[in-house]
Scaffold this motif. Sequence first.
Motif, short mmCIF file in Angstrom:
data_model
loop_
_atom_site.label_atom_id
_atom_site.label_comp_id
_atom_site.label_asym_id
_atom_site.label_seq_id
_atom_site.Cartn_x
_atom_site.Cartn_y
_atom_site.Cartn_z
N GLU A 186 44.46 31.99 39.76
CA GLU A 186 45.71 31.77 40.47
C GLU A 186 46.90 32.31 39.67
O GLU A 186 47.78 33.00 40.20
CB GLU A 186 45.90 30.28 40.74
N SER A 187 46.92 32.04 38.38
CA SER A 187 48.03 32.48 37.54
C SER A 187 48.07 34.00 37.41
O SER A 187 49.14 34.62 37.54
CB SER A 187 47.91 31.84 36.15
N ALA A 188 46.91 34.62 37.16
CA ALA A 188 46.87 36.08 37.00
C ALA A 188 47.27 36.79 38.28
O ALA A 188 48.03 37.77 38.26
CB ALA A 188 45.47 36.51 36.56
N LEU A 189 46.78 36.32 39.41
CA LEU A 189 47.10 36.96 40.68
C LEU A 189 48.59 36.83 41.01
O LEU A 189 49.23 37.79 41.46
CB LEU A 189 46.25 36.36 41.79
N ARG A 190 49.17 35.65 40.78
CA ARG A 190 50.59 35.47 41.07
C ARG A 190 51.46 36.34 40.15
O ARG A 190 52.49 36.86 40.57
CB ARG A 190 50.97 34.00 40.92
N LEU A 217 43.11 38.36 33.75
CA LEU A 217 42.22 37.21 33.82
C LEU A 217 41.25 37.18 32.65
O LEU A 217 40.92 36.11 32.12
CB LEU A 217 41.45 37.24 35.15
N GLN A 218 40.77 38.34 32.21
CA GLN A 218 39.88 38.38 31.06
C GLN A 218 40.60 37.93 29.79
O GLN A 218 40.01 37.24 28.94
CB GLN A 218 39.33 39.80 30.88
N ARG A 219 41.85 38.28 29.64
CA ARG A 219 42.61 37.80 28.48
C ARG A 219 42.74 36.27 28.51
O ARG A 219 42.65 35.61 27.47
CB ARG A 219 43.98 38.46 28.44
N GLY A 227 34.03 31.42 27.29
CA GLY A 227 32.74 32.09 27.20
C GLY A 227 32.38 32.88 28.43
O GLY A 227 31.22 33.28 28.58
N LEU A 228 33.33 33.13 29.34
CA LEU A 228 33.07 33.86 30.58
C LEU A 228 33.50 35.31 30.44
O LEU A 228 34.51 35.61 29.81
CB LEU A 228 33.80 33.21 31.76
N GLN A 229 32.73 36.21 31.05
CA GLN A 229 33.04 37.63 31.08
C GLN A 229 33.28 38.03 32.53
O GLN A 229 32.40 37.90 33.38
CB GLN A 229 31.88 38.45 30.49
N ILE A 230 34.49 38.54 32.84
CA ILE A 230 34.83 38.93 34.20
C ILE A 230 34.21 40.29 34.48
O ILE A 230 34.54 41.29 33.83
CB ILE A 230 36.36 38.98 34.40
#
Length: 402
Positions: A186-190, A217-219, A227-230
């Motif tokens: 939500e934050s990255a898209l906005r 979003l990856q940052r 631990g997630l990879q987009i």
Amino acid sequence: MAWNEPGGNGNNHDPWSGGGDNRGKRGGGNDQGPPDLDEALRKLQDRLGGIFGGGKKKGGSGGGSGKGPSKAAGGGFFVVIIVLAALFWAGMGFYTVDQQERGIVLRLGKYHDTVQPGLQWNPPLIDDVTKVNTTRIRSYDHRSLMLTEDENIVDVDMTVQYVVADPVMYILKIRDPSDSLAQSSESALRHVVGTSEMHGILTEGRDTLALQVQARLQRYMEDYSTGLQISKVNIKNAQAPRQVQDAFDDVIKAREDEQRVINEAQAYANGIIPEARGQAQRLMEESNAYREEVVAKATGEASRFTALLTEYTKAPEVTRERLYIDTLQDVLSRTGKVMVDVEGGNNMMYLPLDRLTEQQPLRDTSGRPVRLDENTLNQLAEQVLQEARQRAQTTSGLREGR
């Protein structure tokens, strides 16, 4: 008679009395109640003790001969229970980790190791193993209304695809990775939509928007230690709100019409400009050719005049006669002419009838135009000849009178 029938409950017919020794009698030999449970448990312990090496001991004091075998049988039974429990506990520690998974081992609540695929064993009730799939591509869908840089509202629908790159961080570093991913998306898209114009988002800017959201979003995932990879961000749909969709469709159509008209004008310009340049170049070439022709002709005329002047100086009369003949030849060769022979002399009359008719049409006495056909020309020639004869006679009479 059965032992439990009336009158048949003597000592020899009671299976629980053990013969003539009636232990734990209740009301004499005629008691028909249930068997003694303590006696039954004692006999079971004696049998188990005999099986596991706890047989009866002979000799000894009179009171201790009945208690020794019971204690030995009880100790062997508990050993068997402990061994069985140990085997069961050890068997519970075996487990299998799939090829696509990794196991996170917590020993007494603290991180101990990361288990690789294969058959593994960890002490149960001491180690807690959590399996995490590190190759499966997960997805998260998000849709919301956002404000663009040019203060327009746009409805964006996107899908985030991701994998678990670090299972230790995924399990231990953050409480709810899925919730963190949702808020970060939500934050990255906005942030990206807020710095973009609506026209670019609705048309050709979707791919750029997806790449910018994925990088941001990856940052966020790295900063939060999830631990997630987009893997990929897809912008499935970007449109104006439903309440004003018709108006935005009209705007988009107008922009498409504008672009179409611009393309048509550009195509026309691309066709007309080269043609105009070609015509301009042709005029310039014709001008240069005309200039060279005039200069060359003038140069030639000047050279001819110089040559004629030299000849005229040598023989003026002959040269003058020759120039006169050449001039007549040049003039008469380019026009129609009528030659009239005058009787009584060697004079010739020249009538440029074609030139006269071109300059001003002939008219009769009533003012109507006269068509010059062959008969008309012959009549006109006869009139001219008569007029010439009369003038010739008049001239000859005057000469005789003198």
